[in-house]
Design an enzyme around this catalytic site. Structure first.
Site, PDB file in Angstrom:
ATOM      1  N   GLU A  71       0.823  -1.218   0.000  1.00 39.11           N
ATOM      2  CA  GLU A  71       0.000   0.000   0.000  1.00 39.11           C
ATOM      3  C   GLU A  71       0.850   1.259   0.000  1.00 39.11           C
ATOM      4  O   GLU A  71       0.420   2.298  -0.489  1.00 39.11           O
ATOM      5  CB  GLU A  71      -0.923   0.006   1.238  1.00 39.11           C
ATOM      6  CG  GLU A  71      -2.354  -0.260   0.871  1.00 39.11           C
ATOM      7  CD  GLU A  71      -3.318  -0.142   2.044  1.00 39.11           C
ATOM      8  OE1 GLU A  71      -2.908   0.158   3.172  1.00 39.11           O
ATOM      9  OE2 GLU A  71      -4.510  -0.362   1.803  1.00 39.11           O
ATOM     10  N   HIS A 104       8.785 -26.227  -1.518  1.00 34.11           N
ATOM     11  CA  HIS A 104       8.255 -27.334  -2.322  1.00 34.11           C
ATOM     12  C   HIS A 104       7.153 -26.864  -3.270  1.00 34.11           C
ATOM     13  O   HIS A 104       6.449 -27.677  -3.846  1.00 34.11           O
ATOM     14  CB  HIS A 104       7.730 -28.445  -1.394  1.00 34.11           C
ATOM     15  CG  HIS A 104       8.802 -28.971  -0.498  1.00 34.11           C
ATOM     16  ND1 HIS A 104       9.629 -30.014  -0.850  1.00 34.11           N
ATOM     17  CD2 HIS A 104       9.232 -28.561   0.718  1.00 34.11           C
ATOM     18  CE1 HIS A 104      10.500 -30.232   0.123  1.00 34.11           C
ATOM     19  NE2 HIS A 104      10.278 -29.354   1.092  1.00 34.11           N
ATOM     20  N   LYS A 141     -13.724   0.520  -4.356  1.00 35.91           N
ATOM     21  CA  LYS A 141     -14.754   0.921  -3.374  1.00 35.91           C
ATOM     22  C   LYS A 141     -15.863   1.708  -4.061  1.00 35.91           C
ATOM     23  O   LYS A 141     -17.043   1.546  -3.754  1.00 35.91           O
ATOM     24  CB  LYS A 141     -14.123   1.765  -2.268  1.00 35.91           C
ATOM     25  CG  LYS A 141     -13.278   0.983  -1.298  1.00 35.91           C
ATOM     26  CD  LYS A 141     -12.874   1.893  -0.140  1.00 35.91           C
ATOM     27  CE  LYS A 141     -11.868   1.222   0.761  1.00 35.91           C
ATOM     28  NZ  LYS A 141     -11.292   2.157   1.738  1.00 35.91           N
TER      29      LYS A 141
HETATM   30  O1  PA5 Z   1      -3.226   1.600   5.992  1.00 40.61           O
HETATM   31  C1  PA5 Z   1      -4.340   2.031   5.791  1.00 40.61           C
HETATM   32  O2  PA5 Z   1      -4.632   3.219   5.959  1.00 40.61           O
HETATM   33  C2  PA5 Z   1      -5.467   1.117   5.371  1.00 40.61           C
HETATM   34  O3  PA5 Z   1      -5.016  -0.139   5.062  1.00 40.61           O
HETATM   35  C3  PA5 Z   1      -6.512   1.000   6.461  1.00 40.61           C
HETATM   36  O4  PA5 Z   1      -5.897   0.556   7.638  1.00 40.61           O
HETATM   37  C4  PA5 Z   1      -7.640   0.054   6.103  1.00 40.61           C
HETATM   38  O5  PA5 Z   1      -8.183   0.391   4.874  1.00 40.61           O
HETATM   39  C5  PA5 Z   1      -8.744   0.096   7.153  1.00 40.61           C
HETATM   40  O6  PA5 Z   1      -9.224   1.392   7.287  1.00 40.61           O
HETATM   41  P1  PA5 Z   1     -10.190   1.824   8.476  1.00 40.61           P
HETATM   42  O7  PA5 Z   1      -9.461   1.692   9.754  1.00 40.61           O
HETATM   43  O8  PA5 Z   1     -10.535   3.260   8.192  1.00 40.61           O
HETATM   44  O9  PA5 Z   1     -11.383   0.895   8.409  1.00 40.61           O
END
Ligand code: PA5
Length: 419
Positions: free
Chosen positions: A275, A296, A408
């Site tokens: 990310e 393996h 989303k």
């Molecule tokens: O690192 C990030 O910001 C994302 O991966 C969030 O942690 C994830 O999308 C969950 O978001 P939220 O805590 O708003 O539900």
């Protein structure tokens, strides 16, 4: 302590690498200072900001209370809101502590039904962790689970519901309206960097993890990475090696370990790097290998496939478990193992893999002394800081995730979400 080792014969590329690392070392001093443009995302840079003594004490007390009363603690959250806690809990949970159940990380009806079955007849506490409380998975699961709690406990349900969200969010309002306990989700840290805050630490403490030690490990790592100059700075060296080989066409990093207790830590690490780094058509694709099992399966590809993968091993130095191989007196041609410790056999498998793979691809080891709370703290801070440096070297923003929004949008449209 974490040590970084390079396994390849360095003659061919060392000079070029040294000049690359030296040329770019200003990213280290910039990152350490805390950059103005990222100030809304760098609350993790100084662990004291969200995990100082007062906060730790409060979390320890709350966790002790929950441990006393709960059979099951449901952690509702996804991505950065559950990966860090789950990685430590799955590796180090103490016996006799509440069972930790994970929800809000899938939309599977089957999984939800199985989760609800697990709760029957047990004393339940839930912790919904969501930064802005807009994400579908935790939002949907929290609905179901708080309804379940209200049906089971009536007016006493509120005492068993804790929510971790940002101040001013709709989650805070929901807590105020219904008397749920509200914990602060740091507003200046994105989910995947929140291991050392209320987000990661409360569930860990409920599972009996020594969060004080974990935070101490992170603090020590912070100190080291903020003091060491570029040549001796392991986070900078790791980030530089990644980028140096990326520029030479290596597009995938395999994080490998011979200790299965790292299984969920791999998930945390994959999220952190995928990310943070994968944007603007750049990035190293992070994958993880549970060895020796996966030797393996993907082992063949690593050894003989295209040269696009480099490998980082996580190795634990000390022997923490032991099991001696004994003969059962039957002729099975495995007698070369007699009297040997599984710890030793596993270590030899690691060394053999390094020898074989390092002839094919860049191979590094990050070595920790032992697998415990302190070293988890070290690893969290180390990788977070290294990831930030790596993104800077690559020229991308380590703290946003614009690409996640695309699916989303389509999903919310299909489900009829307004606004
Ligand atoms: O690192 C990030 O910001 C994302 O991966 C969030 O942690 C994830 O999308 C969950 O978001 P939220 O805590 O708003 O539900």
């Amino acid at each position: 302590m974490i040590k970084l080792r390079i396994h390849n014969k360095e003659e061919e590329w060392k000079k070029e690498y040294d000049s690359f690392a030296d040329r770019n070392k200003s990213v280290l001093s910039l990152a350490r200072k805390g950059e103005e443009e990222y100030k809304d995302s760098q609350g993790w840079l100084d662990t004291k900001e969200w995990a100082g003594e007062e906060r730790i004490r409060r979390l320890e007390m709350l966790a002790a209370d929950i441990r006393q009363n709960a059979d099951v603690f449901v952690l509702i959250g996804v991505g950065g809101s559950n990966n860090a806690a789950r990685s430590v809990i799955k590796a180090l949970q103490l016996p006799g502590t509440p069972e930790i159940v994970y929800a809000g990380n899938t939309l599977s009806a089957h999984a939800l039904n199985r989760t609800l079955e697990k709760l029957e007849g047990k004393s339940i506490y839930i912790n919904c962790i969501a930064k802005n409380f807009e994400t579908l998975e935790p939002g949907a699961a929290f609905r179901v689970l708080r309804k379940y709690l209200h049906e089971r406990y009536g007016s006493k349900a509120a005492e068993r519901i804790i929510a971790t969200g940002t101040a001013g969010s709709s989650l805070e309002k929901l807590c105020e309206d219904n008397g749920y306990m509200f914990l602060e989700f740091p507003d200046n840290i994105g989910g995947r960097y929140t291991a050392i805050s209320n987000v990661g630490l409360l569930p860990m403490a409920v599972a009996g993890i020594d969060i004080r030690e974990l935070v101490r490990g992170a603090n020590d790592m912070q100190k080291e990475l903020h003091e060491e100059d570029a040549p001796g700075n392991i986070a900078y060296q790791y980030a530089s090696l990644r980028n140096f080989f990326y520029n030479r066409g290596y597009r995938i990093e395999m994080l490998a370990c011979f200790e299965p207790r790292f299984k969920y830590f791999f998930k945390w690490w994959i999220q952190l790097f995928a990310e943070s780094e994968g944007k603007e058509s750049k990035g190293i694709f992070p994958v993880a290998g549970e060895y020796s099992e996966e030797l393996h399966s993907v082992g063949q590809f690593l050894q003989d496939g295209p040269p696009i993968i480099f490998e980082t091993f996580l190795d634990i130095k000390e022997r923490q478990d032991s099991f001696l191989m004994e003969s059962d007196g039957k002729k099975d041609y495995f007698d070369y193992l007699d009297g040997k410790d599984f710890w030793y056999i596993n270590k030899e498998a690691y060394k053999a893999t390094v020898t074989a793979h390092s002839r094919k691809m860049p191979c590094f080891t990050l070595e920790i002394d032992r697998l415990d709370a302190y070293h988890f703290g070290q690893l969290f801070y180390f990788f977070q800081f290294a990831c930030y440096l790596s993104c800077k070297l690559m020229g991308v923003n380590a703290f946003d995730q614009p690409g996640v929004e695309a699916y989303k949008g389509w999903m919310f449209k299909a489900l009829g979400k307004q606004g």
